[in-house]
Design a protein around this motif. Structure first.
Motif, PDB file in Angstrom:
ATOM      1  N   HIS A  35     -93.239  -2.925 -34.721  1.00  0.00           N
ATOM      2  CA  HIS A  35     -92.793  -2.963 -33.591  1.00  0.00           C
ATOM      3  C   HIS A  35     -91.803  -4.166 -34.019  1.00  0.00           C
ATOM      4  O   HIS A  35     -91.690  -4.658 -36.076  1.00  0.00           O
ATOM      5  CB  HIS A  35     -92.967  -4.010 -33.088  1.00  0.00           C
ATOM      6  CG  HIS A  35     -94.161  -2.963 -31.806  1.00  0.00           C
ATOM      7  ND1 HIS A  35     -93.598  -2.249 -31.509  1.00  0.00           N
ATOM      8  CD2 HIS A  35     -95.174  -3.460 -31.614  1.00  0.00           C
ATOM      9  CE1 HIS A  35     -94.678  -1.403 -30.140  1.00  0.00           C
ATOM     10  NE2 HIS A  35     -95.597  -2.276 -31.042  1.00  0.00           N
ATOM     11  N   HIS A  36     -90.874  -5.017 -34.449  1.00  0.00           N
ATOM     12  CA  HIS A  36     -89.662  -5.361 -34.713  1.00  0.00           C
ATOM     13  C   HIS A  36     -90.385  -6.777 -34.486  1.00  0.00           C
ATOM     14  O   HIS A  36     -90.124  -6.558 -32.781  1.00  0.00           O
ATOM     15  CB  HIS A  36     -88.369  -4.681 -34.467  1.00  0.00           C
ATOM     16  CG  HIS A  36     -87.504  -6.146 -35.922  1.00  0.00           C
ATOM     17  ND1 HIS A  36     -86.609  -6.870 -34.736  1.00  0.00           N
ATOM     18  CD2 HIS A  36     -86.572  -6.019 -36.947  1.00  0.00           C
ATOM     19  CE1 HIS A  36     -86.064  -7.524 -35.391  1.00  0.00           C
ATOM     20  NE2 HIS A  36     -86.194  -6.747 -37.302  1.00  0.00           N
ATOM     21  N   THR A  94     -89.071 -10.898 -34.565  1.00  0.00           N
ATOM     22  CA  THR A  94     -88.516 -11.951 -35.215  1.00  0.00           C
ATOM     23  C   THR A  94     -88.888 -13.094 -34.105  1.00  0.00           C
ATOM     24  O   THR A  94     -89.045 -13.261 -32.860  1.00  0.00           O
ATOM     25  CB  THR A  94     -86.588 -11.631 -34.538  1.00  0.00           C
ATOM     26  OG1 THR A  94     -86.130 -10.872 -34.722  1.00  0.00           O
ATOM     27  CG2 THR A  94     -86.446 -13.080 -34.648  1.00  0.00           C
ATOM     28  N   ALA A 100     -82.209 -12.348 -30.242  1.00  0.00           N
ATOM     29  CA  ALA A 100     -81.761 -11.284 -29.586  1.00  0.00           C
ATOM     30  C   ALA A 100     -81.167 -10.517 -30.469  1.00  0.00           C
ATOM     31  O   ALA A 100     -80.612  -9.134 -30.723  1.00  0.00           O
ATOM     32  CB  ALA A 100     -81.620 -11.261 -28.649  1.00  0.00           C
ATOM     33  N   THR A 113     -90.562  -1.454 -30.410  1.00  0.00           N
ATOM     34  CA  THR A 113     -89.581  -2.591 -29.661  1.00  0.00           C
ATOM     35  C   THR A 113     -89.612  -3.479 -30.929  1.00  0.00           C
ATOM     36  O   THR A 113     -90.219  -4.225 -31.269  1.00  0.00           O
ATOM     37  CB  THR A 113     -91.415  -2.992 -28.970  1.00  0.00           C
ATOM     38  OG1 THR A 113     -91.958  -1.974 -27.803  1.00  0.00           O
ATOM     39  CG2 THR A 113     -91.328  -4.093 -27.892  1.00  0.00           C
ATOM     40  N   ASN A 114     -88.746  -4.352 -29.664  1.00  0.00           N
ATOM     41  CA  ASN A 114     -87.998  -5.376 -30.253  1.00  0.00           C
ATOM     42  C   ASN A 114     -88.235  -6.825 -30.013  1.00  0.00           C
ATOM     43  O   ASN A 114     -87.792  -7.315 -28.514  1.00  0.00           O
ATOM     44  CB  ASN A 114     -86.445  -5.489 -30.361  1.00  0.00           C
ATOM     45  CG  ASN A 114     -86.219  -4.424 -31.050  1.00  0.00           C
ATOM     46  OD1 ASN A 114     -85.994  -4.869 -32.568  1.00  0.00           O
ATOM     47  ND2 ASN A 114     -84.646  -3.889 -30.556  1.00  0.00           N
ATOM     48  N   ASP A 158     -78.201  -8.322 -31.350  1.00  0.00           N
ATOM     49  CA  ASP A 158     -77.026  -7.174 -31.328  1.00  0.00           C
ATOM     50  C   ASP A 158     -78.222  -5.727 -30.696  1.00  0.00           C
ATOM     51  O   ASP A 158     -78.008  -4.941 -30.228  1.00  0.00           O
ATOM     52  CB  ASP A 158     -76.227  -6.739 -32.083  1.00  0.00           C
ATOM     53  CG  ASP A 158     -76.476  -6.162 -32.980  1.00  0.00           C
ATOM     54  OD1 ASP A 158     -78.310  -5.947 -33.502  1.00  0.00           O
ATOM     55  OD2 ASP A 158     -75.332  -5.966 -33.681  1.00  0.00           O
ATOM     56  N   ALA A 159     -79.411  -6.405 -30.865  1.00  0.00           N
ATOM     57  CA  ALA A 159     -80.426  -5.358 -30.275  1.00  0.00           C
ATOM     58  C   ALA A 159     -80.435  -5.131 -28.404  1.00  0.00           C
ATOM     59  O   ALA A 159     -79.878  -5.936 -27.957  1.00  0.00           O
ATOM     60  CB  ALA A 159     -81.944  -5.538 -30.534  1.00  0.00           C
ATOM     61  N   ARG A 175     -80.180  -6.515 -21.122  1.00  0.00           N
ATOM     62  CA  ARG A 175     -80.581  -5.598 -21.938  1.00  0.00           C
ATOM     63  C   ARG A 175     -82.344  -6.386 -22.904  1.00  0.00           C
ATOM     64  O   ARG A 175     -83.201  -6.181 -23.543  1.00  0.00           O
ATOM     65  CB  ARG A 175     -80.101  -7.029 -23.103  1.00  0.00           C
ATOM     66  CG  ARG A 175     -78.664  -6.382 -23.659  1.00  0.00           C
ATOM     67  CD  ARG A 175     -78.020  -7.266 -24.690  1.00  0.00           C
ATOM     68  NE  ARG A 175     -78.022  -7.462 -26.015  1.00  0.00           N
ATOM     69  CZ  ARG A 175     -78.137  -8.116 -26.609  1.00  0.00           C
ATOM     70  NH1 ARG A 175     -77.321  -9.312 -26.616  1.00  0.00           N
ATOM     71  NH2 ARG A 175     -78.774  -8.252 -27.612  1.00  0.00           N
ATOM     72  N   VAL A 197     -84.893  -6.056 -25.860  1.00  0.00           N
ATOM     73  CA  VAL A 197     -85.490  -6.787 -26.563  1.00  0.00           C
ATOM     74  C   VAL A 197     -86.643  -7.088 -25.597  1.00  0.00           C
ATOM     75  O   VAL A 197     -86.373  -6.825 -23.953  1.00  0.00           O
ATOM     76  CB  VAL A 197     -85.119  -7.748 -26.477  1.00  0.00           C
ATOM     77  CG1 VAL A 197     -84.123  -7.647 -28.055  1.00  0.00           C
ATOM     78  CG2 VAL A 197     -84.322  -8.852 -25.807  1.00  0.00           C
TER      79      VAL A 197
END
Length: 226
Positions: free
Chosen positions: A29-30, A32, A60, A2-3, A62-63, A88, A66
């Motif tokens: 998970h990714h 940020t 976010a 998951t982002n 260009d994922a 998104r 998210v």
């Protein structure tokens, strides 16, 4: 995988999520974590609620999909970013916060200092407020020392939205109970506006208002389990 985009509340920077981000990354998970303009390493930058929304949108990247996470004040820029990012956003999690409606300002929920003045951080000392600062014993000085006065303009500004719809939503509540929240939703409390009862879950994480410090592993587990 998951982002996650993690957005802190008032006075904090991305550093506030360190103990939550680590187990999420370890689980694959990714993550940020966001420092909003005017805070932490970005102190001194001009900031508005609009620019904070843009900070979240930029994080976010260009994922294609998210999960946005907003703690406390961070729920306002997250709510604005939900509208900008549209489909998104696969899920949004509000940590002791909620999807407030159009026209809401942080100042509606918490008192600041004199009008026009940046808002100083609280003590974080459980001796001053054993409910709000629960779980921060021994950490108050450290946390307070890393905080930044919060830009007044972002607290006073009203969130402007066009669409009330919400994506699937998790409410992670620490200073409320599930029963409190469900009653507030049923009563139409504006703090939880726009929620479809089929598309939200309430997850209790009893502690003070800053679970990223007092129960970081449990908070990571709640987010990862979503």
């Amino acid at each position: 995988m998951t982002n996650f985009v993690l957005v802190p509340g008032m006075w904090l920077g991305a550093w506030a999520w360190d103990e939550v981000a680590e187990p999420l990354r370890a689980a694959g998970h990714h993550v940020t974590a966001v420092t909003l303009g005017g805070l932490a390493e970005r102190a001194g930058e001009p900031a508005t609620l609009e620019s904070h929304i843009e900070d979240v949108v930029a994080a976010a990247g260009d994922a294609a999909a998210v999960v946005l996470v907003g703690h406390s004040y961070g729920g306002l820029p997250v709510r604005g970013a939900v509208e900008r990012l549209g489909g998104r956003v696969t899920r949004v999690a509000y940590v002791d916060s909620g999807p407030v409606p159009d026209g809401t300002a942080q100042a509606d929920f918490s008192a600041g200092g004199p009008a026009g003045s940046d808002v100083p951080p609280p003590s974080f000392d459980p001796a001053d407020d054993p409910v709000l600062f629960a779980g921060l014993e021994g950490r108050a000085t450290e946390i307070h020392g890393r905080c930044t006065p919060h830009p007044y303009a972002t607290v006073a500004a009203k969130l402007r939205l066009r669409h009330p719809q919400q994506p699937p939503t998790d409410l992670i509540v620490s200073t409320f109970t599930r029963a409190n929240v469900e009653r507030m939703i049923a009563d139409g409390h504006p703090f939880f506006a726009g929620l479809d009862r089929r598309d939200y879950r309430v997850r209790e994480l009893p502690t003070g208002h800053w679970p990223m410090f007092s129960r970081p592993d449990d908070l990571a587990g709640a987010l990862g389990g979503a």
